[in-house]
Design a protein around this motif. Structure first.
Motif, PDB file in Angstrom:
ATOM      1  N   HIS A  33       0.821  -1.211   0.000  1.00 26.46           N
ATOM      2  CA  HIS A  33       0.000   0.000   0.000  1.00 26.46           C
ATOM      3  C   HIS A  33       0.860   1.267   0.000  1.00 26.46           C
ATOM      4  O   HIS A  33       0.413   2.317  -0.471  1.00 26.46           O
ATOM      5  CB  HIS A  33      -0.984  -0.004   1.167  1.00 26.46           C
ATOM      6  CG  HIS A  33      -0.359   0.153   2.524  1.00 26.46           C
ATOM      7  ND1 HIS A  33       0.202  -0.888   3.210  1.00 26.46           N
ATOM      8  CD2 HIS A  33      -0.230   1.250   3.322  1.00 26.46           C
ATOM      9  CE1 HIS A  33       0.651  -0.457   4.376  1.00 26.46           C
ATOM     10  NE2 HIS A  33       0.408   0.834   4.468  1.00 26.46           N
ATOM     11  N   ARG A  37       0.611   4.244  -2.715  1.00 27.42           N
ATOM     12  CA  ARG A  37       0.472   5.666  -2.386  1.00 27.42           C
ATOM     13  C   ARG A  37       1.424   6.519  -3.217  1.00 27.42           C
ATOM     14  O   ARG A  37       1.050   7.589  -3.709  1.00 27.42           O
ATOM     15  CB  ARG A  37       0.759   5.895  -0.900  1.00 27.42           C
ATOM     16  CG  ARG A  37      -0.305   5.327   0.012  1.00 27.42           C
ATOM     17  CD  ARG A  37      -0.054   5.677   1.460  1.00 27.42           C
ATOM     18  NE  ARG A  37      -1.097   5.136   2.308  1.00 27.42           N
ATOM     19  CZ  ARG A  37      -1.258   5.463   3.581  1.00 27.42           C
ATOM     20  NH1 ARG A  37      -0.423   6.330   4.136  1.00 27.42           N
ATOM     21  NH2 ARG A  37      -2.237   4.947   4.286  1.00 27.42           N
ATOM     22  N   GLU A  59      -8.900   7.682  -1.491  1.00 28.04           N
ATOM     23  CA  GLU A  59      -7.670   7.152  -0.901  1.00 28.04           C
ATOM     24  C   GLU A  59      -6.684   8.270  -0.606  1.00 28.04           C
ATOM     25  O   GLU A  59      -6.065   8.302   0.459  1.00 28.04           O
ATOM     26  CB  GLU A  59      -7.022   6.145  -1.855  1.00 28.04           C
ATOM     27  CG  GLU A  59      -7.735   4.817  -1.973  1.00 28.04           C
ATOM     28  CD  GLU A  59      -6.992   3.891  -2.910  1.00 28.04           C
ATOM     29  OE1 GLU A  59      -5.824   3.589  -2.617  1.00 28.04           O
ATOM     30  OE2 GLU A  59      -7.569   3.499  -3.943  1.00 28.04           O
ATOM     31  N   ASP A  70      -3.924   0.798   5.081  1.00 25.49           N
ATOM     32  CA  ASP A  70      -4.197   0.650   3.655  1.00 25.49           C
ATOM     33  C   ASP A  70      -5.584   1.244   3.431  1.00 25.49           C
ATOM     34  O   ASP A  70      -6.590   0.673   3.882  1.00 25.49           O
ATOM     35  CB  ASP A  70      -4.166  -0.832   3.271  1.00 25.49           C
ATOM     36  CG  ASP A  70      -4.460  -1.055   1.794  1.00 25.49           C
ATOM     37  OD1 ASP A  70      -4.672  -0.066   1.075  1.00 25.49           O
ATOM     38  OD2 ASP A  70      -4.493  -2.230   1.374  1.00 25.49           O
ATOM     39  N   LYS A  72      -7.266   1.771   0.611  1.00 28.09           N
ATOM     40  CA  LYS A  72      -8.058   1.334  -0.543  1.00 28.09           C
ATOM     41  C   LYS A  72      -9.359   0.635  -0.121  1.00 28.09           C
ATOM     42  O   LYS A  72     -10.437   1.001  -0.612  1.00 28.09           O
ATOM     43  CB  LYS A  72      -7.245   0.423  -1.455  1.00 28.09           C
ATOM     44  CG  LYS A  72      -8.032  -0.036  -2.684  1.00 28.09           C
ATOM     45  CD  LYS A  72      -7.251  -1.027  -3.534  1.00 28.09           C
ATOM     46  CE  LYS A  72      -6.124  -0.331  -4.250  1.00 28.09           C
ATOM     47  NZ  LYS A  72      -5.452  -1.237  -5.231  1.00 28.09           N
TER      48      LYS A  72
END
Length: 252
Positions: A33, A37, A59, A70, A72
């Motif tokens: 993750h 990003r 996000e 994370d 998402k």
């Protein structure tokens, strides 16, 4: 012939070298993750915000509030529950709180973005002749109240040049009714030295068709304001993606 030492019998120095190499490898390969990003940031900065899908933009908003999570799955859960990026920002905190992993920090981040968007939209209409900036006014009002779950009645107070000098929420009601008192509307207009008004309220159902109570209340305010030389320019009813103008429909 002597036996070669195994790993368990290796010297402390050799073990330190092995451990150091393993640590370096772990640092060189960040969690998935975190790499995601970095890619999202690069996409935002190089291609612009329009290149991001709704869940990607969510996000990005949550990155700063939840640096170790994370985001998402949280973003996808928000969209599944509230339907869109705008619907997520407008969702009540008590409903946002039901999304696993969001927490107070995540909720605060979403509400900060909502407040920033409203201030930006409001800056496009404040101190300007609103009758000449109608599309911007509608965009601001839609952002402000279209997704409210209960009725909210607002008044736009205008000066002699029809510039917006104040936008104030006068009352909040139920899902289909908001009590409004013409005397209080006129009193506030006099306090602000306003010479014209635009009434605004939302219909949570999404259907901007005025009710009989809407029609009667509008006429009462028009008469009360007119008796003191204050003009009622319009009454706007805002639905979700739709609006109705009393002036345009010949109802005023």
């Amino acid at each position: 012939m002597g036996r070669k030492p195994g790993l368990a019998e290796a010297s402390p120095g050799l073990l330190a070298i092995i451990d150091s190499g393993a640590a370096s490898t772990a640092e060189a390969a960040p969690p998935g993750h975190l790499g995601h990003r970095a890619r999202m940031r690069a996409k935002l900065l190089t291609a612009g915000p329009d290149a991001l899908l709704d869940h990607e933009l969510l996000e990005m908003v949550l990155f700063l509030a939840l640096p170790r999570r994370d985001t998402k799955p949280i973003a996808r859960a928000l969209l599944a529950r509230f339907g869109s990026f705008a619907g997520t920002l407008a969702a009540p905190p008590q409903e946002l709180g039901t999304i696993e992993g969001l927490g107070e920090a995540g909720m605060a981040a979403l509400k900060t973005v909502q407040a920033a968007a409203l201030r930006l939209a409001r800056a496009e209409v404040i101190d300007r002749p609103v009758l000449n900036n109608w599309d911007r006014l509608l965009a601001y009002l839609t952002a402000a109240i279209a997704r409210e779950r209960v009725e909210q009645f607002r008044i736009l107070f205008l000066d002699t040049r029809n510039r917006l000098i104040a936008d104030e929420a006068q009352a909040r009601g139920t899902v289909n009714h908001t009590p409004v008192y013409p005397r209080e509307v006129v009193k506030r207009a006099l306090e602000l030295q306003a010479t014209a008004l635009i009434l605004v309220h939302n219909h949570p159902s999404g259907d901007p068709t005025p009710s009989r109570a809407d029609l009667e209340m509008t006429q009462e305010i028009k008469v009360a304001a007119g008796s003191l030389g204050i003009v009622l320019h319009d009454h706007l009813i805002v639905g979700n993606g739709r609006h109705l103008s009393f002036r345009r429909e010949g109802l005023l």
